[in-house]
Design a protein around this motif. Structure first.
Motif, short mmCIF file in Angstrom:
data_model
loop_
_atom_site.label_atom_id
_atom_site.label_comp_id
_atom_site.label_asym_id
_atom_site.label_seq_id
_atom_site.Cartn_x
_atom_site.Cartn_y
_atom_site.Cartn_z
N THR A 132 -3.05 2.08 13.46
CA THR A 132 -1.82 2.15 14.34
C THR A 132 -2.23 2.56 15.70
OG1 THR A 132 -2.25 4.91 13.89
CG2 THR A 132 -0.96 3.58 12.45
N GLY A 133 -1.25 2.31 16.49
CA GLY A 133 -1.51 2.52 17.90
C GLY A 133 -0.24 3.26 18.57
N MET A 134 0.24 2.79 19.51
CA MET A 134 1.47 3.73 20.04
C MET A 134 2.55 3.89 18.83
SD MET A 134 4.01 2.69 23.26
CE MET A 134 5.23 3.66 23.63
N LEU A 135 3.04 5.02 18.61
CA LEU A 135 4.04 5.18 17.73
C LEU A 135 5.33 5.76 18.14
CD1 LEU A 135 1.91 6.37 14.51
CD2 LEU A 135 2.82 3.96 14.96
N ALA A 136 5.33 6.30 19.48
CA ALA A 136 6.20 6.95 20.19
C ALA A 136 7.02 7.95 19.87
CB ALA A 136 7.33 5.47 20.07
N SER A 137 7.53 8.19 18.47
CA SER A 137 8.44 9.11 18.19
C SER A 137 8.19 9.78 16.90
CB SER A 137 9.78 8.69 18.15
OG SER A 137 10.05 7.88 16.99
N THR A 138 8.70 10.92 16.72
CA THR A 138 8.32 11.56 15.07
C THR A 138 8.96 10.58 14.15
OG1 THR A 138 8.43 13.94 16.04
CG2 THR A 138 8.93 13.56 13.93
N ASP A 139 10.21 10.01 14.21
CA ASP A 139 10.80 9.35 13.47
C ASP A 139 10.17 8.03 12.91
OD1 ASP A 139 13.15 10.87 13.15
OD2 ASP A 139 14.43 9.72 14.47
N ILE A 140 9.30 7.36 13.94
CA ILE A 140 8.48 6.20 13.80
C ILE A 140 7.19 6.79 12.87
CG2 ILE A 140 7.00 4.50 14.94
CD1 ILE A 140 9.28 4.11 16.85
N ILE A 141 6.80 7.77 13.31
CA ILE A 141 5.51 8.42 12.51
C ILE A 141 5.78 8.42 11.13
CG2 ILE A 141 3.88 10.26 12.47
CD1 ILE A 141 3.85 10.54 15.47
N ASN A 142 6.88 9.23 10.92
CA ASN A 142 7.10 9.31 9.64
C ASN A 142 7.51 8.30 8.60
OD1 ASN A 142 6.92 12.25 9.73
ND2 ASN A 142 8.91 12.58 10.36
N THR A 143 8.19 7.08 9.53
CA THR A 143 8.61 5.99 8.75
C THR A 143 7.27 5.36 8.37
OG1 THR A 143 10.67 5.72 10.00
CG2 THR A 143 9.51 3.82 9.20
N VAL A 144 6.59 5.30 9.10
CA VAL A 144 4.83 4.37 8.84
C VAL A 144 4.32 5.15 7.67
CG1 VAL A 144 2.57 4.06 9.78
CG2 VAL A 144 4.56 3.77 11.28
N VAL A 145 4.21 6.56 7.74
CA VAL A 145 3.76 7.23 6.41
C VAL A 145 4.35 6.92 5.33
CG1 VAL A 145 3.15 9.57 5.64
CG2 VAL A 145 3.06 9.17 8.03
N GLU A 146 5.81 6.98 5.43
CA GLU A 146 6.67 6.70 3.83
C GLU A 146 6.53 5.25 3.63
OE1 GLU A 146 11.06 6.62 2.53
OE2 GLU A 146 10.76 7.22 4.57
N ALA A 147 6.26 4.36 4.65
CA ALA A 147 5.98 2.74 4.22
C ALA A 147 4.84 2.81 3.68
CB ALA A 147 6.24 1.92 5.55
N TRP A 148 3.82 3.55 4.12
CA TRP A 148 2.32 3.35 3.51
C TRP A 148 2.30 3.82 2.22
CZ3 TRP A 148 -0.91 0.46 5.89
CH2 TRP A 148 -2.26 0.49 5.67
N ARG A 149 2.92 5.19 1.99
CA ARG A 149 2.95 5.43 0.55
C ARG A 149 3.75 4.66 -0.41
NH1 ARG A 149 3.00 11.73 2.71
NH2 ARG A 149 0.58 12.00 2.77
N THR A 150 4.81 4.38 0.05
CA THR A 150 5.86 3.32 -0.70
C THR A 150 5.30 2.06 -1.13
OG1 THR A 150 7.93 4.23 0.47
CG2 THR A 150 8.15 2.19 -0.84
N ASN A 151 4.43 1.47 -0.33
CA ASN A 151 3.67 0.35 -0.66
C ASN A 151 2.40 0.45 -1.34
OD1 ASN A 151 5.12 -2.27 0.47
ND2 ASN A 151 5.24 -0.78 1.95
N ARG A 152 2.13 2.12 -1.77
CA ARG A 152 1.04 2.27 -2.36
C ARG A 152 -0.49 1.61 -1.78
NH1 ARG A 152 3.13 0.78 -8.75
NH2 ARG A 152 4.97 2.04 -8.63
N LEU A 153 -0.43 2.23 -0.40
CA LEU A 153 -1.56 1.84 0.33
C LEU A 153 -2.43 3.03 0.47
CD1 LEU A 153 0.14 -0.77 2.98
CD2 LEU A 153 -1.02 -1.25 0.83
N ASP A 154 -1.86 3.99 0.43
CA ASP A 154 -2.85 5.28 0.60
C ASP A 154 -3.51 5.51 -0.40
OD1 ASP A 154 -3.50 7.86 1.85
OD2 ASP A 154 -1.71 8.79 0.79
N GLY A 155 -5.08 5.61 0.37
CA GLY A 155 -6.33 5.70 -0.40
C GLY A 155 -6.79 4.32 -1.04
N VAL A 156 -6.27 3.21 -0.93
CA VAL A 156 -6.45 1.72 -1.12
C VAL A 156 -6.66 0.94 -0.06
CG1 VAL A 156 -5.49 -0.13 -2.34
CG2 VAL A 156 -4.98 2.06 -3.04
#
Length: 262
Positions: free
Chosen positions: A72-96
């Motif tokens: 990740t680089g520039m994420l700009a806002s709280t909403d974008i940061i939380n969206t990236v975290v949610e997308a990461w976990r939804t796609n089961r990438l966390d820890g993988v």
């Protein structure tokens, strides 16, 4: 994959990431988080990409192409940061899938690239899912409140960053310009690894942080360990800085294409 903002001047941001990926032999995919209006003199403005489009870009790539490593680089806002975290976990990438979280907070000349309040979301939500967090000294000060001035405070900062939850913390020493050596310190909670290089005497270093983080990401995609990936990236970015060139009327850029010329 790079999840980052664009740089209209072409020196940093996802442009630097994708150049680095290409030079290091990995396919570059991207999720654009923001569009900046900038040149070598600074950032004039930026526009955030809607969060559903940010998440959609990540989902589209994962569902078809896949991801071997990301940054990740520039994420700009709280909403974008939380969206990236949610997308990461939804796609089961966390820890993988290895994730390098470059905590981009401000431009080279100090303009903010992160809205007020978003720093807490970075600390609490994104950094804990990171394989590696590699802040510069200004970002260290913002994240953990430590002013790095010597080896002892660099170690203190590494410990404090690791306590935020990443697997590895890298405290870069490039901004400690009083030293003739640029020394980066990597910490996994138990063991320290130090990577040093002679400081390159140039002001044209725009994109250095992005390039280092992207080089680490590319090395992780190739299957290297975190210490080996950081060791390689340190060598790579040092050569890119050594080959940097003036551009426009402000800060010139590191040169990721220098090896093509030899």
């Amino acid at each position: 994959m790079t999840i980052a903002g664009s740089d209209s001047g072409g020196s940093a941001g996802l442009q630097a990431d994708m150049r680095t990926f290409a030079m290091l032999g990995v396919h570059a995919s991207a999720a654009v988080t923001a569009v900046t209006v900038q040149n070598t003199l600074g950032v004039r403005a930026f526009h955030e990409i809607p969060v559903d489009i940010v998440a959609g870009q990540i989902d589209a790539v994962v569902s078809d192409i896949g991801i071997e490593a990301a940054k990740t680089g520039m994420l700009a806002s709280t909403d974008i940061i939380n969206t990236v975290v949610e997308a990461w976990r939804t796609n089961r990438l966390d820890g993988v899938v290895p994730l390098v979280v470059d905590p981009v907070c401000a431009s080279n000349v100090g303009e903010p690239l992160l809205h007020a309040g978003a720093l807490d979301a970075l600390r609490r939500h994104l950094i804990p899912v990171a394989t590696l967090v590699p802040p510069n000294l200004d970002e260290v000060r913002l994240l953990v409140g430590i002013d790095v001035v010597d080896d002892d405070t660099q170690r203190d900062a590494a410990r404090a960053l690791h306590a935020l939850g990443p697997q590895w913390a890298l405290v870069k020493g490039g901004h400690l310009r009083t030293s003739p050596i640029s020394s980066d310190l990597l910490f996994d909670g138990t063991e320290f690894h130090q990577f040093a290089a002679d400081r390159v005497d140039t002001r044209h270093d725009h994109g250095a942080g992005d390039t280092l983080a992207a080089a680490v990401t590319a090395a992780l995609a190739h299957g290297h360990t975190v210490p080996d990936a950081v060791r390689f990236a340190k060598l790579w970015v040092t050569e890119c800085i050594r080959a940097s060139y003036p551009l426009g009327h402000g800060l010139g850029t590191v040169n990721g294409f220098s090896r093509l010329l030899h």
